[in-house]
Design an enzyme around this catalytic site. Sequence first.
Site, PDB file in Angstrom:
ATOM      1  N   GLY A  44       1.063   8.136 -13.739  1.00 51.05           N
ATOM      2  CA  GLY A  44      -0.162   8.494 -14.220  1.00 51.05           C
ATOM      3  C   GLY A  44      -0.212  10.156 -14.632  1.00 51.05           C
ATOM      4  O   GLY A  44      -0.491  10.834 -15.621  1.00 51.05           O
TER       5      GLY A  44
ATOM      6  N   ILE B 276       3.802   5.717  -3.270  1.00 53.49           N
ATOM      7  CA  ILE B 276       4.120   4.661  -2.262  1.00 53.49           C
ATOM      8  C   ILE B 276       4.888   3.792  -3.005  1.00 53.49           C
ATOM      9  O   ILE B 276       5.517   2.913  -2.620  1.00 53.49           O
ATOM     10  CB  ILE B 276       3.155   4.303  -1.165  1.00 53.49           C
ATOM     11  CG1 ILE B 276       1.968   3.639  -1.811  1.00 53.49           C
ATOM     12  CG2 ILE B 276       2.873   5.399  -0.447  1.00 53.49           C
ATOM     13  CD1 ILE B 276       1.119   2.988  -0.858  1.00 53.49           C
ATOM     14  N   ASP B 277       4.438   3.517  -4.229  1.00 55.41           N
ATOM     15  CA  ASP B 277       4.823   2.165  -5.057  1.00 55.41           C
ATOM     16  C   ASP B 277       6.281   2.212  -5.406  1.00 55.41           C
ATOM     17  O   ASP B 277       6.603   1.339  -5.769  1.00 55.41           O
ATOM     18  CB  ASP B 277       3.905   2.031  -6.226  1.00 55.41           C
ATOM     19  CG  ASP B 277       2.448   1.799  -5.852  1.00 55.41           C
ATOM     20  OD1 ASP B 277       1.972   1.536  -4.829  1.00 55.41           O
ATOM     21  OD2 ASP B 277       1.567   2.031  -7.006  1.00 55.41           O
TER      22      ASP B 277
ATOM     23  N   MET C 165       0.774  -3.196  -0.992  1.00 58.80           N
ATOM     24  CA  MET C 165       0.452  -2.596  -2.063  1.00 58.80           C
ATOM     25  C   MET C 165       1.599  -2.214  -2.811  1.00 58.80           C
ATOM     26  O   MET C 165       2.681  -3.090  -2.740  1.00 58.80           O
ATOM     27  CB  MET C 165      -0.189  -0.898  -1.824  1.00 58.80           C
ATOM     28  CG  MET C 165      -1.553  -0.901  -1.494  1.00 58.80           C
ATOM     29  SD  MET C 165      -2.191   0.684  -1.227  1.00 58.80           S
ATOM     30  CE  MET C 165      -3.865   0.503  -0.862  1.00 58.80           C
TER      31      MET C 165
ATOM     32  N   ARG D  97       0.959  -2.139  -6.621  1.00 62.37           N
ATOM     33  CA  ARG D  97       0.532  -2.587  -8.277  1.00 62.37           C
ATOM     34  C   ARG D  97       1.417  -3.816  -8.557  1.00 62.37           C
ATOM     35  O   ARG D  97       2.091  -4.603  -7.791  1.00 62.37           O
ATOM     36  CB  ARG D  97       0.664  -1.311  -9.042  1.00 62.37           C
ATOM     37  CG  ARG D  97      -0.289  -0.386  -8.685  1.00 62.37           C
ATOM     38  CD  ARG D  97      -0.512   0.623  -9.655  1.00 62.37           C
ATOM     39  NE  ARG D  97      -1.450   1.623  -9.411  1.00 62.37           N
ATOM     40  CZ  ARG D  97      -2.657   1.822  -9.310  1.00 62.37           C
ATOM     41  NH1 ARG D  97      -3.530   0.826  -9.519  1.00 62.37           N
ATOM     42  NH2 ARG D  97      -3.246   3.013  -9.037  1.00 62.37           N
TER      43      ARG D  97
ATOM     44  N   HIS E 197      -4.847   0.792   2.802  1.00 62.26           N
ATOM     45  CA  HIS E 197      -4.787   2.052   2.879  1.00 62.26           C
ATOM     46  C   HIS E 197      -3.774   2.536   3.926  1.00 62.26           C
ATOM     47  O   HIS E 197      -3.599   3.867   3.893  1.00 62.26           O
ATOM     48  CB  HIS E 197      -5.878   2.767   2.493  1.00 62.26           C
ATOM     49  CG  HIS E 197      -6.306   2.434   1.083  1.00 62.26           C
ATOM     50  ND1 HIS E 197      -6.931   1.428   0.598  1.00 62.26           N
ATOM     51  CD2 HIS E 197      -6.453   3.213   0.097  1.00 62.26           C
ATOM     52  CE1 HIS E 197      -7.324   1.624  -0.651  1.00 62.26           C
ATOM     53  NE2 HIS E 197      -6.966   2.743  -1.151  1.00 62.26           N
TER      54      HIS E 197
ATOM     55  N   GLN F 129      -1.085   2.061   4.552  1.00 63.20           N
ATOM     56  CA  GLN F 129       0.306   2.402   3.936  1.00 63.20           C
ATOM     57  C   GLN F 129       0.506   3.601   3.330  1.00 63.20           C
ATOM     58  O   GLN F 129       1.338   4.293   3.209  1.00 63.20           O
ATOM     59  CB  GLN F 129       0.508   1.420   2.843  1.00 63.20           C
ATOM     60  CG  GLN F 129       0.859   0.019   3.186  1.00 63.20           C
ATOM     61  CD  GLN F 129       0.603  -1.129   2.236  1.00 63.20           C
ATOM     62  OE1 GLN F 129       1.566  -1.827   1.520  1.00 63.20           O
ATOM     63  NE2 GLN F 129      -0.642  -1.596   2.133  1.00 63.20           N
ATOM     64  N   ARG F 130      -0.774   4.271   3.049  1.00 64.17           N
ATOM     65  CA  ARG F 130      -0.842   5.488   2.081  1.00 64.17           C
ATOM     66  C   ARG F 130      -0.860   6.942   3.177  1.00 64.17           C
ATOM     67  O   ARG F 130      -0.956   7.724   2.854  1.00 64.17           O
ATOM     68  CB  ARG F 130      -1.850   5.532   1.238  1.00 64.17           C
ATOM     69  CG  ARG F 130      -1.618   4.685  -0.162  1.00 64.17           C
ATOM     70  CD  ARG F 130      -1.719   5.411  -1.414  1.00 64.17           C
ATOM     71  NE  ARG F 130      -3.132   6.099  -1.412  1.00 64.17           N
ATOM     72  CZ  ARG F 130      -4.255   5.640  -2.217  1.00 64.17           C
ATOM     73  NH1 ARG F 130      -4.027   4.560  -3.011  1.00 64.17           N
ATOM     74  NH2 ARG F 130      -5.499   6.342  -2.427  1.00 64.17           N
TER      75      ARG F 130
END
Length: 459
Positions: A110, A131-132, A211, A213, A327, A329-330
Amino acid sequence: MKRIGILTAGGDTPALNATIHGAVERANQLNMEVFGFIKGYNSLYNERLPHVHLNPLFQEIPELDPAKGGTILGSSRDYVDPNDKAALDEIEGRLDSLGIEGLICIGGDGTLNGLQPLADRLPVVLAPKTIDNDLGLNYRSEPDDYIRRERHDKTGFDYRMKPSRTEFHLDHMINYVTPGYATAVLVSVQGIQRIRTTAESHRRIAIIEVMGRHSGYIALGSAYGQPDIVLVPESPLNLDLLVEQIKEIYDLQKNVVIVCGEGIVDESGNDLADELNSTDPSGNKLLTGASEALRQLLVERMGDDYFRSYRRGHSAQEAIFTRKVGHTQRGGRPVLFDRFYGAQLGAKATDILVERRSNVISTIQWNSERGFWVDSFSANGFRDRWGLIHARKMHPSFYDASRLRPSAVGRDYLKPIFANALGQDDLEHQRLTTFSPYNLMMPYHSINTDINKRIRYVS
Ligand code: F6P
């Protein structure tokens, strides 16, 4: 260059401060000032252009700690509209009035899209984070393999990849991995290991949602936690096969742990999660509830009798449960791998700016001969023929759809990242700080409190 800007955009990762740190340290060596913009692209739209001088007298400010998660600059998912010429003119004017000669944006796909219109006006470089792990290419020509079809209702286009003619090899990936991914995987792995023992004790089936996406890298890496089954968005759900495997494993060990990526899809390619049918400001779909949807499918398919016949609970509802790692994870302290390569990417981004190159990405490369190194790649190389940047999906060869587990190639992909991802200091830090009596006495001191004191405005 005498003065550059830096910002962090999109969802945060634990490695953002490390990346800022790398950029600033390199700028110090080059006697360049670095101004950090607050809350991503949001700051550029603010006529007062809130910013922090990150290296007065070419010394990094003490608040910038590469071992601390989050971002001292704040982040947002604000989007730069390439068609809003008036706003872009204003942004250019503001940056100019502050003497900014180049900009580093730390972000994902993005952010890369947002960077494009700015890159025609001043040198702009992307230092990747997510992270993705979905910013990159499986092979150089991957964007050319996208095809698009107009939707029936003429509201736009749907994009998908056609089968590729390119032979895949790990050595040829562009941006092998992004900082933040390793820490997110660690958190997922620990979650899985903890859920396992409770599932074992109570004879339950756990579905753990991670997570990522529509990219399955976090689910793939979660295999280090030894779940029995891994479901990834790239491979449509085969419910018959899944139920068959669950029963086989449950018969043997009286518990099953399933990891699912939040973006898993059914056999028709529709998201299993309830879609809120809404998007964030950069156009990303908001996903929610894949694990819950999967649980309902399993409850219906397996039925209460299955569990009663084993004397393992009264109902399928009781036996099958879900947990999202969410979250966690982030957040938190980045592991060594993320700190080190985040800093390297930040430093490389500064170097690229100094060369006055624009619309370029600093990348982490890997091959079996050299190991890891940092490099650069033109942002244009990430675009398809219509100018779009797509989130990288995990290559199909990483997953064994018949065993519902990572394939040998998938395991080979993970090994170089995680072999030394954890530093001794990561473990020692936890030992020394977690149960410090200080934590009981002192309220949490937010970094935002200190950064607020340093924020300056152009007017
Ligand atoms: O892109 C990073 C990510 O953490 C995704 O894995 C997840 O779907 C999304 O962001 C969550 O976004 P938010 O923090 O806005 O809920």
